[in-house]
Enzyme design. Structure first.
Site, PDB file in Angstrom:
ATOM      1  N   TRP A 199      61.786  32.919  19.877  1.00 18.94           N
ATOM      2  CA  TRP A 199      60.572  32.682  19.095  1.00 18.94           C
ATOM      3  C   TRP A 199      60.913  32.496  17.614  1.00 18.94           C
ATOM      4  O   TRP A 199      61.701  33.238  17.062  1.00 18.94           O
ATOM      5  CB  TRP A 199      59.615  33.858  19.230  1.00 18.94           C
ATOM      6  CG  TRP A 199      59.101  34.120  20.605  1.00 18.94           C
ATOM      7  CD1 TRP A 199      59.475  35.137  21.439  1.00 18.94           C
ATOM      8  CD2 TRP A 199      58.102  33.376  21.314  1.00 18.94           C
ATOM      9  NE1 TRP A 199      58.771  35.072  22.609  1.00 18.94           N
ATOM     10  CE2 TRP A 199      57.923  33.997  22.562  1.00 18.94           C
ATOM     11  CE3 TRP A 199      57.348  32.245  20.994  1.00 18.94           C
ATOM     12  CZ2 TRP A 199      57.018  33.531  23.508  1.00 18.94           C
ATOM     13  CZ3 TRP A 199      56.440  31.773  21.935  1.00 18.94           C
ATOM     14  CH2 TRP A 199      56.284  32.415  23.178  1.00 18.94           C
ATOM     15  N   TYR A 222      53.898  34.188  37.632  1.00 26.06           N
ATOM     16  CA  TYR A 222      55.294  33.933  37.257  1.00 26.06           C
ATOM     17  C   TYR A 222      56.204  33.991  38.490  1.00 26.06           C
ATOM     18  O   TYR A 222      57.162  33.219  38.612  1.00 26.06           O
ATOM     19  CB  TYR A 222      55.760  34.945  36.213  1.00 26.06           C
ATOM     20  CG  TYR A 222      55.191  34.711  34.845  1.00 26.06           C
ATOM     21  CD1 TYR A 222      55.884  33.952  33.898  1.00 26.06           C
ATOM     22  CD2 TYR A 222      53.953  35.221  34.481  1.00 26.06           C
ATOM     23  CE1 TYR A 222      55.359  33.723  32.637  1.00 26.06           C
ATOM     24  CE2 TYR A 222      53.414  34.991  33.219  1.00 26.06           C
ATOM     25  CZ  TYR A 222      54.118  34.235  32.309  1.00 26.06           C
ATOM     26  OH  TYR A 222      53.587  33.998  31.063  1.00 26.06           O
ATOM     27  N   ARG A 267      66.062  38.455  26.644  1.00 28.33           N
ATOM     28  CA  ARG A 267      65.103  37.589  25.949  1.00 28.33           C
ATOM     29  C   ARG A 267      64.422  38.386  24.849  1.00 28.33           C
ATOM     30  O   ARG A 267      64.166  39.580  24.991  1.00 28.33           O
ATOM     31  CB  ARG A 267      64.053  37.057  26.930  1.00 28.33           C
ATOM     32  CG  ARG A 267      64.530  35.919  27.795  1.00 28.33           C
ATOM     33  CD  ARG A 267      63.366  35.282  28.562  1.00 28.33           C
ATOM     34  NE  ARG A 267      62.707  36.232  29.445  1.00 28.33           N
ATOM     35  CZ  ARG A 267      61.487  36.700  29.268  1.00 28.33           C
ATOM     36  NH1 ARG A 267      60.778  36.333  28.208  1.00 28.33           N
ATOM     37  NH2 ARG A 267      60.954  37.546  30.132  1.00 28.33           N
ATOM     38  N   CYS A 321      51.426  33.698  24.707  1.00 30.34           N
ATOM     39  CA  CYS A 321      51.916  34.718  25.638  1.00 30.34           C
ATOM     40  C   CYS A 321      50.778  35.600  26.136  1.00 30.34           C
ATOM     41  O   CYS A 321      50.063  36.209  25.332  1.00 30.34           O
ATOM     42  CB  CYS A 321      52.969  35.570  24.931  1.00 30.34           C
ATOM     43  SG  CYS A 321      53.485  37.028  25.889  1.00 30.34           S
TER      44      CYS A 321
END
Length: 306
Positions: free
Chosen positions: A78, A172, A106, A45
């Site tokens: 995750w 993104y 998320r 990330c």
């Protein structure tokens, strides 16, 4: 990415749920104390990568323990490779829901857990690094750099806003766009900023001269991922990073610093994007390339470069 993060074909990043602060004087209710907090990150990330870079540059490894999640994420979010030894969690989602049982977004990294309250303090990635820079000064290693000098903060913030909107988040916006105009708007803004940065770096070693600052910390993770992921996977294919002489040399210069290069894990990066984002790469096949030498001499430390 969730369906809620695409509006009229445009990617809109979800807001950060936890925005608490850790302060040197404890006025926030979360005093800066060595060993009290736990930083959760993914090497894949870019937002988490920033926090690892700053942690390394400032020598906060002992004061702020870190836990790294697996690069492959599924619908459960995750996952820790092994059960987290401090919280006992298997998935990061467990810590989000322990902090807010109603949370439905998320489960993102980076985030910081308070081992005393057993709650998340923050997943507010834009402020985590500056918090480490300004509130954890008592635990910085001797001679640690001032990454966010007060006199330069307005200029750093202005450049960071541009880089975030068009580069960090811009890739993104291009990659997750489901409308042609949304994709092209993001694409054009990204490469317009790359051109500006290429020119800016022609006469200075780092974005603000001869010192590494928060601005360099924020730009680098996107550059590190660009040719390996964003160029092809997110269709940001006008030019590669290696096609920009100054940007590419600058990125290698930063990579040569252990806090940058030592936290850059290309295996995690590639496996995360290509395996996890099946809406873009349905096969889950991870490309072998590109063949790039990040250790090649960069020449950015020449004495005539300010």
């Amino acid at each position: 990415m969730t369906a809620q993060e695409v509006e009229r074909g445009r990617f809109v990043r979800q807001p950060n749920r936890f925005t608490g602060r850790i302060t040197a004087d404890g006025s926030s209710g979360h005093p800066a104390e060595p060993g009290r907090y736990r930083l959760f990150v993914s090497y894949a990330c870019p937002w988490a990568h920033r926090s690892l870079i700053v942690r390394g540059l400032l020598g906060l490894e002992d004061a702020l323990p870190v836990a790294v999640v697996d690069p492959i994420r599924d619908e459960r979010g995750w996952r820790f490779p092994d059960r987290d030894p401090v919280t006992g969690a298997v998935f990061l989602s467990e810590l989000y829901l322990a902090s807010d049982p109603s949370f439905e977004g998320r489960y993102t990294v980076p985030c910081i857990w308070d081992t005393e309250t057993e709650r998340l303090v923050t997943n507010d990635f834009p402020n985590i690094t500056t918090m480490l820079e300004t509130e954890f000064t008592a635990f910085h290693r001797p001679g640690a750099p001032d990454l966010y000098p007060e006199a330069l903060r307005p200029e750093i913030d202005e450049l960071n806003d541009l880089v975030y909107n068009t580069v960090n988040n811009g890739v993104y916006k291009a990659g997750f766009a489901t409308a042609q105009d949304a994709y092209e708007d993001a694409f054009d803004a990204l490469f317009a900023t790359f051109d500006r940065l290429e020119e800016r770096l022609a006469g200075r070693r780092y974005l603000f001269g001869d010192r590494i600052t928060e601005a360099d910390v924020r730009l680098y993770p996107t550059l590190a991922r660009f040719d390996a992921v964003y160029y092809a996977h997110f269709k940001c294919n006008l030019r590669r990073l290696v096609d920009y002489p100054n940007l590419w040399a600058y990125a290698r210069d930063l990579y040569s610093v252990p806090a940058f290069g030592g936290t850059t894990n290309f295996d995690h990066i590639k496996r995360h994007y290509y395996v996890t984002q099946r809406n873009i790469n349905p096969s889950g096949v991870v490309p072998k390339g590109p063949l790039t030498d990040w250790t090649a001499p960069h020449g950015r430390d020449a004495p005539d470069r300010g």
